[in-house]
Design an enzyme around this catalytic site. Sequence first.
Site, PDB file in Angstrom:
ATOM      1  N   ASP A   9      -3.853  -5.836  11.477  1.00 20.75           N
ATOM      2  CA  ASP A   9      -3.176  -4.716  10.839  1.00 20.75           C
ATOM      3  C   ASP A   9      -1.703  -5.093  10.733  1.00 20.75           C
ATOM      4  OD1 ASP A   9      -1.838  -2.350  10.212  1.00 20.75           O
ATOM      5  OD2 ASP A   9      -3.060  -1.109  11.534  1.00 20.75           O
ATOM      6  N   VAL A  10      -1.184  -5.203   9.510  1.00 21.56           N
ATOM      7  CA  VAL A  10       0.193  -5.671   9.330  1.00 21.56           C
ATOM      8  C   VAL A  10       1.226  -4.711   9.897  1.00 21.56           C
ATOM      9  CG1 VAL A  10      -0.357  -7.068   7.295  1.00 21.56           C
ATOM     10  CG2 VAL A  10       0.399  -4.683   7.004  1.00 21.56           C
ATOM     11  N   TYR A  13       5.603   5.947  -3.549  1.00 22.77           N
ATOM     12  CA  TYR A  13       5.196   4.570  -3.840  1.00 22.77           C
ATOM     13  C   TYR A  13       6.336   3.787  -4.472  1.00 22.77           C
ATOM     14  CZ  TYR A  13       2.461   0.700  -5.800  1.00 22.77           C
ATOM     15  OH  TYR A  13       1.980  -0.542  -6.132  1.00 22.77           O
ATOM     16  N   ASN A  31       0.749  -9.335   0.684  1.00 24.42           N
ATOM     17  CA  ASN A  31       0.100  -8.548  -0.358  1.00 24.42           C
ATOM     18  C   ASN A  31      -0.451  -7.214   0.141  1.00 24.42           C
ATOM     19  OD1 ASN A  31      -1.483  -8.303  -3.032  1.00 24.42           O
ATOM     20  ND2 ASN A  31      -3.117  -8.276  -1.515  1.00 24.42           N
ATOM     21  N   LYS A  89       8.204   0.392  -2.968  1.00 28.92           N
ATOM     22  CA  LYS A  89       8.208  -0.856  -3.727  1.00 28.92           C
ATOM     23  C   LYS A  89       9.625  -1.306  -4.059  1.00 28.92           C
ATOM     24  CE  LYS A  89       3.950  -1.714  -3.481  1.00 28.92           C
ATOM     25  NZ  LYS A  89       3.456  -2.964  -2.868  1.00 28.92           N
ATOM     26  N   THR A 147      -7.935  -3.398  -9.706  1.00 25.08           N
ATOM     27  CA  THR A 147      -8.293  -3.685  -8.318  1.00 25.08           C
ATOM     28  C   THR A 147      -8.893  -2.437  -7.678  1.00 25.08           C
ATOM     29  OG1 THR A 147      -6.217  -2.936  -7.326  1.00 25.08           O
ATOM     30  CG2 THR A 147      -6.270  -5.203  -8.194  1.00 25.08           C
TER      31      THR A 147
END
Length: 250
Positions: free
Chosen positions: A64-65, A157, A91, A161, A192
Amino acid sequence: MTQQFAGKTAFVTGGGSGIGRASALALAGDGALVTVAGRTAETLKETVRLVQAAGGSARYVVADVTDEAQIEHAVQDATAGTGRLDIALNNAGYDGEYQLTKDYSTDMLDRMIALNVRGMFLSMKYELRHMSAQGCGVIVNMASGAGLVGVPGFSGYTATKAAEIAMTKSSALEAAAQGIRINAVCPGLVDTPMIADLDEDIRASLSASHPLGRIARPEEIADAVVFLASDKSSFITGIALTVDGGYSVP
């Protein structure tokens, strides 16, 4: 394939599907030993299987990043056997749901900040430690065209980003003297699993907003990752490369 990454070691977070999987396949196809990381063993195993079926070399690590100890361990695993980390693709991320700012879920925003900002920060922290010690390396951060423009209904979001792009630029300036290049890729809408749950009307509207008239394939974004990881971009660092079908053009 050119085998331009023969003998090199690559690490890909969010490698179980979508852009991460496509990038792992592309990097391995050019000769890299790729370690894919993520939270779901089954999808990571499938990425490894696909890489090996195509004649490449890959392995996986569950991590888990957002957990510092786990991402530190994952980066160490990526260097096992070679002692090197030549390429890293950060990513892993979360895009959330369409919600107006006045109705925006605080829990959703917190999750975005954790995955998109904290996760990328922690990944770079430990990748850079390895790369600094060896005096070279390339990091590619998966940001978004949404970090360059406003997108109604996705304020959280877009904020995360934009933070990823700023973090990329600052880190690139820090690492340049150590022979390390850091860049970001800013896709538009990509086909995706992350967009699978979008309302059809929202998806159609977002697709139509791309001047090329369609959304991207994961492989098209992977091509940009390969370029930034390669010697063909050897004098490029600190950029946010838009691969968005013209979405962010003023």
